[in-house]
Design an enzyme around this catalytic site. Structure first.
Site, PDB file in Angstrom:
ATOM      1  N   TYR A 172       5.261-113.374   5.798  1.00 24.67           N
ATOM      2  CA  TYR A 172       4.946-112.395   6.845  1.00 24.67           C
ATOM      3  C   TYR A 172       4.674-111.004   6.260  1.00 24.67           C
ATOM      4  O   TYR A 172       4.128-110.137   6.932  1.00 24.67           O
ATOM      5  CB  TYR A 172       6.077-112.293   7.876  1.00 24.67           C
ATOM      6  CG  TYR A 172       6.250-113.545   8.726  1.00 24.67           C
ATOM      7  CD1 TYR A 172       5.339-114.594   8.681  1.00 24.67           C
ATOM      8  CD2 TYR A 172       7.334-113.675   9.587  1.00 24.67           C
ATOM      9  CE1 TYR A 172       5.503-115.734   9.448  1.00 24.67           C
ATOM     10  CE2 TYR A 172       7.509-114.820  10.358  1.00 24.67           C
ATOM     11  CZ  TYR A 172       6.584-115.844  10.281  1.00 24.67           C
ATOM     12  OH  TYR A 172       6.757-116.977  11.045  1.00 24.67           O
ATOM     13  N   ASP A 223      10.364-130.156   6.685  1.00 26.56           N
ATOM     14  CA  ASP A 223       9.914-131.155   7.669  1.00 26.56           C
ATOM     15  C   ASP A 223      11.074-132.076   8.054  1.00 26.56           C
ATOM     16  O   ASP A 223      11.290-132.373   9.231  1.00 26.56           O
ATOM     17  CB  ASP A 223       8.704-131.948   7.143  1.00 26.56           C
ATOM     18  CG  ASP A 223       8.815-132.336   5.674  1.00 26.56           C
ATOM     19  OD1 ASP A 223       9.717-131.809   4.978  1.00 26.56           O
ATOM     20  OD2 ASP A 223       8.018-133.167   5.210  1.00 26.56           O
ATOM     21  N   LYS A 263      10.591-126.109   0.773  1.00 30.41           N
ATOM     22  CA  LYS A 263       9.507-127.094   0.640  1.00 30.41           C
ATOM     23  C   LYS A 263       9.225-127.215  -0.855  1.00 30.41           C
ATOM     24  O   LYS A 263       8.093-127.020  -1.328  1.00 30.41           O
ATOM     25  CB  LYS A 263       8.289-126.587   1.445  1.00 30.41           C
ATOM     26  CG  LYS A 263       7.178-127.585   1.636  1.00 30.41           C
ATOM     27  CD  LYS A 263       7.514-128.711   2.604  1.00 30.41           C
ATOM     28  CE  LYS A 263       6.376-129.712   2.655  1.00 30.41           C
ATOM     29  NZ  LYS A 263       6.724-130.952   3.358  1.00 30.41           N
ATOM     30  N   ASP A 312      14.258-121.150  16.581  1.00 30.77           N
ATOM     31  CA  ASP A 312      13.873-121.361  17.980  1.00 30.77           C
ATOM     32  C   ASP A 312      14.154-122.797  18.418  1.00 30.77           C
ATOM     33  O   ASP A 312      14.584-123.037  19.546  1.00 30.77           O
ATOM     34  CB  ASP A 312      12.386-121.032  18.200  1.00 30.77           C
ATOM     35  CG  ASP A 312      12.189-119.568  18.583  1.00 30.77           C
ATOM     36  OD1 ASP A 312      13.138-118.773  18.395  1.00 30.77           O
ATOM     37  OD2 ASP A 312      11.108-119.224  19.084  1.00 30.77           O
ATOM     38  N   ASP A 325      12.022-118.701  11.310  1.00 32.10           N
ATOM     39  CA  ASP A 325      11.433-118.311  12.589  1.00 32.10           C
ATOM     40  C   ASP A 325      11.306-119.551  13.476  1.00 32.10           C
ATOM     41  O   ASP A 325      11.688-119.560  14.654  1.00 32.10           O
ATOM     42  CB  ASP A 325      10.044-117.705  12.287  1.00 32.10           C
ATOM     43  CG  ASP A 325       9.412-117.035  13.478  1.00 32.10           C
ATOM     44  OD1 ASP A 325      10.069-116.963  14.538  1.00 32.10           O
ATOM     45  OD2 ASP A 325       8.264-116.585  13.357  1.00 32.10           O
TER      46      ASP A 325
END
Ligand code: NAD
Length: 359
Positions: A141, A224, A192, A252, A248
């Site tokens: 980001y 994943d 990852k 959620d 992020d």
């Protein structure tokens, strides 16, 4: 030593839910002998109204001089057309970067009394208590270079950069291990590493920081798989640590496991343990002023503040126990009431304070 707290009620339901949290602070000070002092300051749209700035200089100074910041929520339709720099959300971003709040703690707690509110089977989520530790100020980001460019053949190319420095990984790792030490001492780092070099470095550094926390059991999952496991068997997790973007998304998902946005607190911490505490929900303009907002996410943010910035673990346990007792007594605000029989923000706050006073 007096614990100094800055309080930023903000906009919409912010002042209504903060009022109930202040009652909790008052009870802790007057009935449980905690040495607390606090001061309120305008922030968000209220900052724009008071001083033409979503983060007025005096409000920022107050936050920087305090051990912790307790925030309601910011934003509202009346501020949506302001220039970008004056929007309430900009105040939030500026506060986070001015205080270097790089470690975002997002718990997903589902009190057994509310297990029916989840979209998952009650037995999978009843009693769920996960903490997601998300790196908040680095990663893709913020990485440079970034942009959209036009190639020689006229085609456009969008690009971002995922990067983490060793020092950034090290400090979020320490924050995650310290959090695990406050809880059940199990930490799962999510990356990852089978595809990304940044993740290889991330994993290596988590392994090396682990040697300083021999009591914490460290495991690793690819992102994943972690997202699958979160909805398959979420109770296997204690603390989950991950990068800005993965966090992020996963936080959620974890929040939705609990079914109610009005119940979830959060913390954003810096390296000194100074932190900003706020409910994960927004300013809910649709219900502002009606006295029906759920104050429990904000009250649980007070519990997090006591635990993670003020070192008052016993008081944090009491606040959480008071919330649990209040839910067990059957009280529900409209957002968590299954049968429509709901109490007001004030009644819920008063019930928590009464329970807290008796503990
Ligand atoms: P929201 O979280 O404010 O509301 C979403 C829905 O949840 C609404 O129906 C609302 O009534 C309900 N809700 C939220 N909190 C509740 C509570 N405590 N009790 C009962 N019901 C509750 O999200 P939104 O509607 O997308 O955003 C409203 C404003 O809040 C916007 O201006 C947005 O930018 C801002 N916002 C601020 C923050 C923050 O301050 N950190 C976070 C998210 C959104």
């Amino acid at each position: 030593m007096t614990h100094k707290i800055a309080i930023l009620p903000g906009d919409g339901i912010g002042p209504e839910i903060i009022r109930e949290a202040v009652k909790v602070l008052t009870c802790l000070r007057d009935q449980h002998g905690l040495d607390l002092s606090w001061q309120e300051a305008p922030f968000g749209g209220a900052g724009v109204d008071a001083a033409g700035d979503p983060l007025p200089a005096e409000s920022l100074a107050l936050c920087q001089q305090s051990a912790a910041v307790l925030c309601g929520a910011v934003g509202g339709p009346q501020y949506d057309k302001l220039p970008r720099e004056q929007r309430p959300e900009r105040g939030l971003l500026r506060l986070r970067s001015s205080m270097d709040l790089f470690s975002n703690l997002r718990p997903a707690i589902l009190f057994e009394e509310l297990a029916d509110a989840s979209s998952l089977k009650p037995e999978l989520v009843a009693g769920l208590d996960i903490m997601i530790v998300r790196e908040l100020t680095g990663g893709i980001y913020f990485g440079q270079p970034r942009g959209i460019e036009t190639l020689e053949n006229g085609e456009r190319r969008g690009f971002n950069t995922l990067e983490y420095r060793e020092s950034e990984i090290k400090r979020i790792a320490h924050s995650a291990f310290r959090t695990a030490m406050q809880r059940n001492k199990r930490l799962c780092s999510v990356d990852k590493a089978n595809v990304l070099e940044v993740s290889e470095l991330w994993r290596e550094i988590f392994e090396s920081v682990a040697t300083e926390y021999p009591e914490v059991e460290l495991s690793h999952l690819y992102v994943d798989n972690a997202s699958m496991q979160l909805v398959r068997a979420p109770k296997q997790f204690d603390v989950v640590a991950t990068t800005n973007m993965f966090g992020d998304i996963l936080s959620d998902t974890a929040a939705m496991l609990t079914g109610s946005i009005g119940m979830l607190p959060s913390a954003s911490l810096n390296a000194d343990g100074q932190g900003m505490y706020e409910p994960i929900h927004g300013s809910a303009p649709d219900i502002a002023g009606k006295g029906i907002a759920n104050p429990l996410a904000t009250i649980l943010s007070v519990a997090m503040m006591l635990r993670y910035s003020l070192g008052e673990n016993a008081a944090a346990d009491k606040v959480e126990a008071a919330v649990k007792q209040t839910l067990a007594s059957g009280l529900r605000t409209a957002d968590i009431a299954a049968d429509g029989d709901a109490v007001s923000t004030e009644t819920m706050g008063d019930a928590v304070v009464a329970a807290l006073a008796s503990l």
